[in-house]
Design a protein around this motif. Sequence first.
Motif, short mmCIF file in Angstrom:
data_model
loop_
_atom_site.label_atom_id
_atom_site.label_comp_id
_atom_site.label_asym_id
_atom_site.label_seq_id
_atom_site.Cartn_x
_atom_site.Cartn_y
_atom_site.Cartn_z
N ARG A 95 0.76 -1.05 -0.21
CA ARG A 95 0.06 -0.09 0.04
C ARG A 95 0.82 1.29 -0.16
O ARG A 95 0.52 2.07 -0.56
N VAL A 96 2.17 1.06 0.79
CA VAL A 96 2.86 2.38 0.67
C VAL A 96 3.48 2.66 -0.70
O VAL A 96 3.60 3.72 -1.32
N ARG A 97 3.75 1.55 -1.36
CA ARG A 97 4.43 1.76 -2.87
C ARG A 97 3.34 2.14 -3.73
O ARG A 97 3.84 3.14 -4.47
N SER A 98 1.83 1.81 -3.56
CA SER A 98 0.97 2.30 -4.33
C SER A 98 0.88 3.65 -4.35
O SER A 98 0.60 4.50 -5.13
N GLY A 99 1.01 4.30 -3.08
CA GLY A 99 0.63 5.58 -2.65
C GLY A 99 1.93 6.68 -2.87
O GLY A 99 1.71 7.73 -3.22
N SER A 100 3.03 5.69 -2.82
CA SER A 100 4.26 6.83 -2.98
C SER A 100 5.19 6.53 -4.33
O SER A 100 5.95 7.30 -4.78
N GLY A 101 5.03 5.54 -5.05
CA GLY A 101 5.80 5.06 -6.34
C GLY A 101 6.95 4.68 -5.84
O GLY A 101 7.96 4.35 -6.81
N GLY A 102 7.45 4.39 -4.58
CA GLY A 102 8.89 4.11 -4.03
C GLY A 102 8.82 2.41 -4.41
O GLY A 102 8.10 1.53 -4.67
N TRP A 103 10.03 2.10 -3.85
CA TRP A 103 10.31 0.44 -3.92
C TRP A 103 10.22 -0.15 -2.89
O TRP A 103 9.96 0.37 -1.63
#
Length: 340
Positions: A95-103
């Motif tokens: 979920r953090v990845r979806s919201g941030s675009g991070g790895w």
Amino acid sequence: MSEEDRHRWERPALDEVAEGVWRIPLPLPGDALRAVNTYLVRGPEGYLLVDCGWNRQESWDRLEESLRHLGAELRQVRGVFATHIHDDHYGLAGRVRSGSGGWVALGSRERETLEAFRDHPREARQRSRRRLEELAAADVAARLERAAPPAERPPPATPDLYLAGGESVVLGHRTLEVLPTPGHTRGHLCLFEREQGILFAGDHVLPQITPSLGVELPLDGSPLADFLTSLEAVRDLPARLVLPAHGPVFTDLRHRVDELVEHHRVRLEECQRAVEDGSATAREVAERLPWTRHRRRLLDLDPFNQMLAVFEAEVHLQVLAERGRLRRDLADSAHRYALP
Ligand SMILES: [Zn+2]
């Protein structure tokens, strides 16, 4: 230490524990661990999040709120580094990845566990039950099933990077070394910022409890032997601050490592004695040993903790067999131990 002091770290907080490093405890409602610390590390171009909490709305809300208090935004999170695959550390990664675009990065030796839970969740959830049967603890398996039938959970996110240890995560002037620390899970990793002497310890070195051992798929290897080797590997790091995933931050790494090693030395002796007194299986040994710091009996624990206790007894028996102090017989349907 009073109960209140013992639990102080769990309260909602946004502590800057070192320059540019914040501790954010996220709630684990209904779980004995009560909370998990995530650490937000500031770099010149954004943030690194070390561990990330359960995949539940209350964790997410707390994380978002904490970022907001710091004046940070989710899209500034460049990466999530999970010390290991357990839900309280890895749950929100996707979920953090979806919201941030991070790895998202995870230990490479977690891969098999991750794929089992992602691709064959039903079988993966049933594996603990079969494991308990191998350890002559079918009664514990039955109680566990009655108390909490295996929960359906969203499948774990697939990481962008699998790390084996030996790599570095570079955030501007900060270099975080990736240390392989198998034991609590086979793919557990710590991060060490050598210049500042900061160890992000995950569940490897915890100040108030000892991490569970032997609770994972697949079941080969020797979790306690690995754990003891991994404790040795971090003991003499030049650390001035240890950031654990559960419990308050602390300073004396070597002292805590020595306590953990001593704890397992005593447990090994207790297991050896139990077999000398006639116990033959992990289930029987677990019944003889005292559990938790309140020294409870096995059957006074809740079923989940009964399972942890049986697995814990097994990894100790396994090490005693590896050291030649016990004989292990796997020919039967259950693992049995005896004097050599
Ligand atoms: Zn864990």
